[in-house]
Scaffold this motif. Structure first.
Motif, PDB file in Angstrom:
ATOM      1  N   ASP A 128       0.861  -1.188   0.000  1.00  0.00           N
ATOM      2  CA  ASP A 128       0.000   0.000   0.000  1.00  0.00           C
ATOM      3  C   ASP A 128       0.896   1.237   0.000  1.00  0.00           C
ATOM      4  N   VAL A 214      -5.134   4.758  -0.803  1.00  0.00           N
ATOM      5  CA  VAL A 214      -4.987   3.381  -1.287  1.00  0.00           C
ATOM      6  C   VAL A 214      -6.346   2.694  -1.364  1.00  0.00           C
ATOM      7  N   ASP A 217      -7.231   2.866  -4.731  1.00  0.00           N
ATOM      8  CA  ASP A 217      -6.130   2.490  -5.621  1.00  0.00           C
ATOM      9  C   ASP A 217      -5.440   3.746  -6.171  1.00  0.00           C
ATOM     10  N   HIS A 219      -2.383   6.489  -5.340  1.00  0.00           N
ATOM     11  CA  HIS A 219      -1.154   6.403  -4.544  1.00  0.00           C
ATOM     12  C   HIS A 219      -0.344   7.693  -4.454  1.00  0.00           C
ATOM     13  N   SER A 325      -5.903  -1.052 -14.293  1.00  0.00           N
ATOM     14  CA  SER A 325      -7.102  -0.924 -13.451  1.00  0.00           C
ATOM     15  C   SER A 325      -8.306  -0.365 -14.212  1.00  0.00           C
TER      16      SER A 325
END
Lengths: 377, 377
Positions: A128, A214, A217, A219, A325
């Motif tokens: 993470d 996180v 998703d 960062h 993603s």
């Protein structure tokens, strides 16, 4: 200590990295990020996390790389890999004291080291991880700003009500997820300038609500964009926000797409750099990303993509690699060795449409006050 | 950069840590040791070692420990343990910016954290570890010296001809290894002062040639002492070099031994601290170490045991725990929770005898010029 440093640390640990009791945390501290590291350590202690602190010094890296004989580096040293494989979170606190600290390391050495560390980088990316920025004088200088001015700029971007912004970004994400086609238009301001009118398919794509956590998703802190992976691009787009690529300034990049690929390109400066990018490989001529900036704490361009692409009233398109993603499980998406973001200012005479409906006009989203009013401006 | 920093780095990497190509090295950098770290990184690069850099900041540690809720710490976090288990060498570059950086962390918290990290400490000690010191203003202040004066002091201690010193220390080691009994005598300088005359058995002991190199099982730079683990101590010894133990200054500690144990003790200041030490456990009343300082680059006492005990013309005795490396394989030696070094200046009216033969008189060893002359002085 500036109270904003404590607030930054709180957001990083609680909102962005979601640190829980017993988490094994690696904190990576740049030379100039000591104060933020102290504030983060306090929060990590409070959460009963297990802290190990690395020192990311440009000067140490330079000395090590220049001292090295030849360009053979051992691939993925065990000790460093074992560290990341056993870490839950990696917090990178960026903030060098000299943006050019490794300027006299040869590109060959730099590349060889980076290649040797590839699996370690991957191991870090499976944690993470969150990367953030502590305002230093070197970064202020890079942005062409006074130190205090730059501090204000950075904290305005970072210290947001992320929970509310995540809710707002979710609205845009849902529109994109339900949509099939995005059209971006912008009126030329001079006769010499091309009109922007470009369409791209987004059917079956999943947009990412990049809310600096996180949990989403996402960062980077700051963040604040919604992005997806378009295909079948057609039309012409002018990127009127200048950006620097490998030290070269690109102004007014203009791309024309047919059937998903660039067929014409130009730039007012360093067009050869643009050519290099687009001819890297087949994927470099196709789009990998459509991103819509939604961080209204960012009020100016500083030629730092971390901030520029998140700015409210902007969209960015990246040629090159797409993010997995955003793609359906059975699709690999656009592949390329590059991913270069290019930005257009949408605050005037510009619209974003999804399936023929305007969702943003002159920077205002359709759920915002002023959306209707912006029609006439 | 001061050329001595480069020389310090060279000695550390080549002589002390014996770094070889492909070694996995962890470099631990204190807040004030950045410059030394840069020079060491250069040498590590040159040796093609694999470098990971940790940041040992007193301020980060304080924030983390004070932020922590309660005094429960997770025992030996996986990520940190995995790092050391996969490391070949750990280089600790000491040099804080404030010797009191963690002064307001409670003893209880400090102790709890230290206990939780015990296995990690052990893992670090099984590597080829070396601890060294970079002169900072904080350390100069602690030594009561001007900054430049302190830099000269530290580099005089570190930048030695270690190879020659190792050969000389080997001579003393061989005498101790072959000997059965050591006797230390020093004439009292005033009537009020006790005469020093103490004997101890060293049969079957192996002396350590502490030549500041992992090759000699010696892990501090600077070093420069030969030490062994005596037993059956008898007699009286006055330690005329003051030292600080847990913030309390001890002056003129005097110990009288019978059959290996302390039977009488006194000190001119803080005698209660001495009492606390000696009553820690049974082993605290027996000697764990006899050390003979041989580093003539150290020309004064700075109340830092790392330097003081290595000084030429001194001997030190430690009450408490003995080092396993000095003991026969089937003996566990003196056990104790403490190991407290006490120092006597041997430069005047003092002798060290092994089995009745004088090997050092008034600081001069018997193989040195001036040994015979020193007899009359």
């Amino acid at each position: 200590m500036d109270e904003r440093i404590h607030e930054h640390a709180r957001i990083l640990v609680e909102w962005s990295a979601c640190i829980e009791s017993g988490d094994n945390v690696v904190m990576v501290v740049d030379e100039g990020a000591h104060e933020l590291a102290v504030a983060v350590a306090d929060r990590l202690g409070e959460r009963n996390a297990n802290l190990l602190t690395l020192y990311a010094s440009g000067e140490i890296k330079r000395a090590y790389l220049r001292g090295h004989r030849g360009t053979e580096f051992e691939t993925d040293p065990d000790h460093e890999r074992a560290l990341y494989e056993n870490a839950d979170s990696v917090l990178s606190l960026r903030g060098g004291r000299n943006a050019s600290a490794t300027a006299d390391v040869s590109g060959e050495t730099r590349q060889a080291y980076s290649t040797a560390m590839q699996d370690i980088r991957e191991a870090r990316l499976t944690t993470d991880w969150v990367s953030t920025i502590h305002p230093t004088r070197a970064l202020a200088q890079q942005a062409g700003m006074a130190f205090e001015e730059y501090q204000d700029f950075v904290y305005d971007a970072i210290i947001r009500d992320w929970e509310s912004l995540a809710v707002e970004m979710q609205r845009l994400k849902e529109l994109l997820d339900a949509g099939s086609e995005v059209r971006i238009r912008k009126t030329a301001t001079t006769n010499a300038e091309p009109e922007t009118d470009i369409t791209m398919a987004i059917e079956d794509r999943t947009a990412v609500n990049s809310a600096a956590s996180v949990r989403y998703d996402s960062h980077n802190l700051p963040s604040g964009e919604v992005f997806t992976a378009p295909t079948d691009t057609d039309g012409t787009v002018l990127f009127d926000v200048p950006m620097t690529y490998q030290g070269k300034r690109l102004r007014n990049v203009c791309l024309t797409f047919e059937n998903g690929s660039v067929v014409e390109y130009s730039a007012d400066t360093n067009e050869d750099v643009l050519e290099d990018i687009l001819t890297t490989d087949d994927g470099a001529k196709r789009l990998g990303e459509l991103g819509i900036g939604m961080n209204r704490g960012i009020d100016r361009f500083t030629d730092n993509i971390l901030f520029d692409e998140k700015m409210g009233n902007t969209i960015h398109l990246a040629v090159g690699r797409a993010y997995q993603s955003c793609l359906p499980a059975d699709e690999s998406g656009n592949q390329s060795a590059v991913h270069v973001d290019l930005i257009t200012d949408m605050s005037e005479d510009a619209t974003v449409e999804i399936d023929g409906e305007v969702v943003q006009r002159n920077g205002a989203f359709r759920w915002e006050d002023g959306f209707e009013a912006s029609r006439g401006s």
